[in-house]
Design a protein around this motif. Structure first.
Motif, PDB file in Angstrom:
ATOM      1  N   UNK A  23      14.274  -4.077  -5.772  1.00 32.28           N
ATOM      2  CA  UNK A  23      13.321  -4.071  -6.881  1.00 32.28           C
ATOM      3  C   UNK A  23      12.194  -3.060  -6.696  1.00 32.28           C
ATOM      4  N   UNK A  24      11.621  -2.993  -5.485  1.00 32.05           N
ATOM      5  CA  UNK A  24      10.516  -2.061  -5.273  1.00 32.05           C
ATOM      6  C   UNK A  24      10.997  -0.616  -5.301  1.00 32.05           C
ATOM      7  N   UNK A  25      12.187  -0.369  -4.787  1.00 34.28           N
ATOM      8  CA  UNK A  25      12.744   0.979  -4.852  1.00 34.28           C
ATOM      9  C   UNK A  25      13.015   1.372  -6.295  1.00 34.28           C
ATOM     10  N   UNK A  26      13.473   0.410  -7.099  1.00 34.06           N
ATOM     11  CA  UNK A  26      13.761   0.687  -8.500  1.00 34.06           C
ATOM     12  C   UNK A  26      12.492   0.969  -9.291  1.00 34.06           C
ATOM     13  N   UNK A  27      11.355   0.509  -8.785  1.00 31.95           N
ATOM     14  CA  UNK A  27      10.089   0.710  -9.496  1.00 31.95           C
ATOM     15  C   UNK A  27       9.510   2.100  -9.286  1.00 31.95           C
ATOM     16  N   UNK A  28      10.113   2.891  -8.401  1.00 32.58           N
ATOM     17  CA  UNK A  28       9.623   4.246  -8.145  1.00 32.58           C
ATOM     18  C   UNK A  28      10.069   5.161  -9.280  1.00 32.58           C
ATOM     19  N   UNK A  29       9.138   5.922  -9.829  1.00 32.01           N
ATOM     20  CA  UNK A  29       9.411   6.891 -10.895  1.00 32.01           C
ATOM     21  C   UNK A  29      10.175   6.279 -12.056  1.00 32.01           C
ATOM     22  N   UNK A  30       9.690   5.163 -12.623  1.00 35.44           N
ATOM     23  CA  UNK A  30      10.397   4.555 -13.755  1.00 35.44           C
ATOM     24  C   UNK A  30      10.381   5.475 -14.966  1.00 35.44           C
ATOM     25  N   UNK A  31      11.450   5.468 -15.722  1.00 36.86           N
ATOM     26  CA  UNK A  31      11.574   6.338 -16.882  1.00 36.86           C
ATOM     27  C   UNK A  31      11.884   5.522 -18.126  1.00 36.86           C
ATOM     28  N   UNK A  32      11.407   6.010 -19.255  1.00 42.80           N
ATOM     29  CA  UNK A  32      11.780   5.406 -20.529  1.00 42.80           C
ATOM     30  C   UNK A  32      13.282   5.580 -20.723  1.00 42.80           C
TER      31      UNK A  32
END
Length: 319
Positions: free
Chosen positions: A247-256
């Motif tokens: 989850x925390x890795x997925x939160x890096x540089x989130x994109x629309x």
């Protein structure tokens, strides 16, 4: 010469040097006159010199006493400064925190905790090194950082590991993907045949994904392998595939255009912990920083139930 006087005894001597009266000194320092006389006797015996010429009518500093008075004033001033310096550290008025953190943590929870600490205690200097687990252990061991945040438990006799939180896995999907609709969790077996974008071996993120699918006797075979989280997000947003990440890795540089869905069956949790040198306590500033990091991790990654399967040993590098 063995020096065995205390700061309190120096204070009594300074009071006597200023008042030149045993009675007024006793009142000022809240001792009896005989106690004041006993302090003076011990100082003179230690220094092996008379500090005062005293009669029934007068008390006067000798030349040696005048020299000692000046030095005692300096010693007491230095002692006061030492106490103030220690209190400023203990009360977080000054200090420094240097930490190492996995890139996924350095880009999510660490800046949030740093901002809160800076707002509360502007005198604390902060520094962060974003690096993988192996180099982070070396930085802790060499004393270049106060502690490290990693997802790997170091098997070294000179390092300690304290669990702080854990994050589960999510699947990143393009917003237009059929599985992006709805909110229910997705099973690993349901997404095994999709086009995956993943980190390469030996990253433990990849090892977690391999282990999750092995429980279903499926082989994980990603189409694309890249090392940087921002690249993975961009590729998912472009519709090139999906990505299973903590989850925390997925939160890096989130994109629309990228949707996150929780992965279960198995519900694997990645532990995140604090690595320190064994036998070395953290400074007050570092202790406060750790408390804030714990709060931010629990806020970003709500506490989950225990995993139904054992986490993969973090033998590889982390993101």
């Amino acid at each position: 010469m063995k020096i065995n006087w205390s700061t309190r005894e120096l204070e009594v001597f300074l009071a006597l040097g200023q008042t030149l009266s045993f009675r007024r000194t006793a009142e000022q320092v809240h001792l009896s006159q005989s106690a004041v006389s006993g302090v003076l006797t011990r100082l003179e015996e230690t220094l092996q010199v008379r500090l005062f010429d005293r009669t029934t009518r007068s008390v006067q500093l000798t030349l040696a006493g005048q020299v000692f008075l000046e030095q005692a004033q300096l010693l007491c001033t230095q002692a006061d400064e030492a106490v103030r310096a220690v209190r400023s550290v203990a009360e977080l008025q000054v200090g420094q925190v240097t930490l190492a953190a996995l890139p996924s943590l350095a880009a999510t929870v660490v800046p949030l905790a740093m901002a809160r600490l800076t707002e509360r205690h502007p005198g604390i200097r902060l520094a962060v090194m974003d690096t993988l687990s192996g180099p982070a252990f070396d930085l802790v061991r060499s004393g270049q950082v106060d502690f490290a945040l990693t997802a790997a438990n170091p098997a070294y006799a000179d390092l300690d590991y304290q669990p702080l939180a854990s994050d589960g896995f999510v699947l990143l999907l393009p917003a237009q993907h059929a599985l992006a609709k709805g909110r229910r969790a997705l099973a690993w077996s349901d997404v095994a045949e999709l086009t995956h974008i993943s980190m390469p071996l030996p990253t433990s993120v990849r090892q977690y994904a391999d282990a999750a699918l092995l429980q279903h006797r499926l082989r994980f075979a990603p189409r694309y392998e890249v090392e940087h989280l921002a690249t993975i997000n961009a590729m998912v947003a472009a519709g090139l595939g999906v990505a299973a990440l903590p989850e925390l890795a997925a939160a890096v540089a989130p994109l629309t255009g990228v949707v996150r869905r929780r992965l279960v069956e198995p519900d694997i949790l990645r532990p995140i912990g604090l690595v320190t040198r064994r036998g070395r306590s953290l400074s007050p500033a570092s202790t406060e920083m750790v408390a804030l990091l714990r709060e931010e991790m629990q806020r970003l990654v709500p506490r989950r139930r225990k995993p139904v399967s054992r986490p993969v040993p973090a033998s590889g590098e982390e993101a």
